[in-house]
Design a protein around this motif. Structure first.
Motif, PDB file in Angstrom:
ATOM      1  N   VAL A 104       0.849  -1.191   0.000  1.00  0.00           N
ATOM      2  CA  VAL A 104       0.000   0.000   0.000  1.00  0.00           C
ATOM      3  C   VAL A 104       0.881   1.237   0.000  1.00  0.00           C
ATOM      4  N   GLN A 105       0.280   2.346  -0.352  1.00  0.00           N
ATOM      5  CA  GLN A 105       0.992   3.612  -0.267  1.00  0.00           C
ATOM      6  C   GLN A 105       0.843   4.189   1.138  1.00  0.00           C
ATOM      7  N   ALA A 106       1.774   5.034   1.491  1.00  0.00           N
ATOM      8  CA  ALA A 106       1.709   5.703   2.786  1.00  0.00           C
ATOM      9  C   ALA A 106       0.369   6.408   2.939  1.00  0.00           C
ATOM     10  N   GLY A 107      -0.188   6.282   4.140  1.00  0.00           N
ATOM     11  CA  GLY A 107      -1.501   6.849   4.413  1.00  0.00           C
ATOM     12  C   GLY A 107      -2.633   5.871   4.221  1.00  0.00           C
ATOM     13  N   GLY A 108      -2.335   4.738   3.609  1.00  0.00           N
ATOM     14  CA  GLY A 108      -3.351   3.736   3.364  1.00  0.00           C
ATOM     15  C   GLY A 108      -3.617   2.856   4.563  1.00  0.00           C
ATOM     16  N   SER A 109      -4.481   1.857   4.357  1.00  0.00           N
ATOM     17  CA  SER A 109      -4.895   0.961   5.435  1.00  0.00           C
ATOM     18  C   SER A 109      -4.825  -0.489   4.986  1.00  0.00           C
ATOM     19  N   LEU A 110      -4.630  -1.359   5.945  1.00  0.00           N
ATOM     20  CA  LEU A 110      -4.709  -2.801   5.750  1.00  0.00           C
ATOM     21  C   LEU A 110      -5.316  -3.416   6.993  1.00  0.00           C
ATOM     22  N   ARG A 111      -5.976  -4.554   6.821  1.00  0.00           N
ATOM     23  CA  ARG A 111      -6.444  -5.313   7.972  1.00  0.00           C
ATOM     24  C   ARG A 111      -5.859  -6.719   7.895  1.00  0.00           C
ATOM     25  N   LEU A 112      -5.109  -7.062   8.906  1.00  0.00           N
ATOM     26  CA  LEU A 112      -4.535  -8.393   9.013  1.00  0.00           C
ATOM     27  C   LEU A 112      -5.457  -9.289   9.832  1.00  0.00           C
ATOM     28  N   SER A 113      -5.491 -10.543   9.454  1.00  0.00           N
ATOM     29  CA  SER A 113      -6.281 -11.530  10.181  1.00  0.00           C
ATOM     30  C   SER A 113      -5.383 -12.646  10.678  1.00  0.00           C
ATOM     31  N   CYS A 114      -5.696 -13.155  11.847  1.00  0.00           N
ATOM     32  CA  CYS A 114      -4.986 -14.291  12.427  1.00  0.00           C
ATOM     33  C   CYS A 114      -6.043 -15.312  12.838  1.00  0.00           C
ATOM     34  N   VAL A 115      -6.175 -16.340  12.050  1.00  0.00           N
ATOM     35  CA  VAL A 115      -7.125 -17.408  12.368  1.00  0.00           C
ATOM     36  C   VAL A 115      -6.418 -18.424  13.250  1.00  0.00           C
ATOM     37  N   THR A 116      -7.023 -18.708  14.387  1.00  0.00           N
ATOM     38  CA  THR A 116      -6.383 -19.576  15.366  1.00  0.00           C
ATOM     39  C   THR A 116      -7.128 -20.888  15.524  1.00  0.00           C
ATOM     40  N   SER A 117      -6.416 -21.880  15.985  1.00  0.00           N
ATOM     41  CA  SER A 117      -7.025 -23.128  16.432  1.00  0.00           C
ATOM     42  C   SER A 117      -6.296 -23.567  17.687  1.00  0.00           C
ATOM     43  N   ASN A 118      -7.039 -24.266  18.550  1.00  0.00           N
ATOM     44  CA  ASN A 118      -6.502 -24.708  19.840  1.00  0.00           C
ATOM     45  C   ASN A 118      -6.050 -23.530  20.707  1.00  0.00           C
ATOM     46  N   VAL A 119      -6.686 -22.382  20.534  1.00  0.00           N
ATOM     47  CA  VAL A 119      -6.488 -21.232  21.413  1.00  0.00           C
ATOM     48  C   VAL A 119      -7.778 -21.039  22.200  1.00  0.00           C
ATOM     49  N   ILE A 120      -7.647 -20.992  23.522  1.00  0.00           N
ATOM     50  CA  ILE A 120      -8.827 -20.873  24.370  1.00  0.00           C
ATOM     51  C   ILE A 120      -9.152 -19.393  24.562  1.00  0.00           C
ATOM     52  N   TYR A 121     -10.154 -18.911  23.840  1.00  0.00           N
ATOM     53  CA  TYR A 121     -10.546 -17.512  23.987  1.00  0.00           C
ATOM     54  C   TYR A 121     -11.129 -17.311  25.382  1.00  0.00           C
ATOM     55  N   GLY A 122     -10.642 -16.255  26.022  1.00  0.00           N
ATOM     56  CA  GLY A 122     -11.004 -16.007  27.407  1.00  0.00           C
ATOM     57  C   GLY A 122      -9.839 -16.286  28.336  1.00  0.00           C
TER      58      GLY A 122
END
Length: 123
Positions: free
Chosen positions: A12-30
């Motif tokens: 991307v160019q400076a000033g732009g945006s990105l959204r990264l995703s991290c899909v997890t397994s065997n992670v206990i949310y909470g």
């Protein structure tokens, strides 16, 4: 053991945006701390943002405060990093990591890692 898969990187160019995703397994949310880290070639991996999946407390490196936002969707087993107002110095390989406990979440030393996703910001 936990497994993490990152996606969403790009150029991307400076000033732009990105959204990264991290899909997890065997992670206990909470009961888990999940963080995003950046690594530039030849340098150490540096923590950028962390989230305690229990009370959703978040922590940020000074360099990204006000521009980046870490969040989670526990139903989707996914942690996101929304990156706005990107700068060339934000470029690097971004990794998702987990491990540690509530007390150490702000200074997470991850034990489990994803494979990384590349972010390149041009001026």
């Amino acid at each position: 053991q936990p497994r993490l898969v990152e996606s969403g990187g790009g150029s991307v160019q400076a000033g732009g945006s990105l959204r990264l995703s991290c899909v997890t397994s065997n992670v206990i949310y909470g009961r888990a701390c999940v963080g995003w880290f950046r690594q530039v070639s030849g340098k150490d991996r540096v923590g950028i943002a962390q989230i305690w999946t229990g009370d959703l407390s978040t922590y940020y490196a000074d360099s990204v405060k006000g521009r980046f936002n870490i969040s989670q969707d526990s139903a989707a087993n996914t942690v996101y990093l929304q990156m706005n107002m990107l700068k060339p110095e934000d470029s690097g390989m971004y990794y998702c990591g987990t491990g540690g406990n509530r007390r150490d979440c702000s200074d997470l030393v991850a034990r489990f890692w994803g494979q990384g996703t590349q972010v390149t910001v041009s001026s």
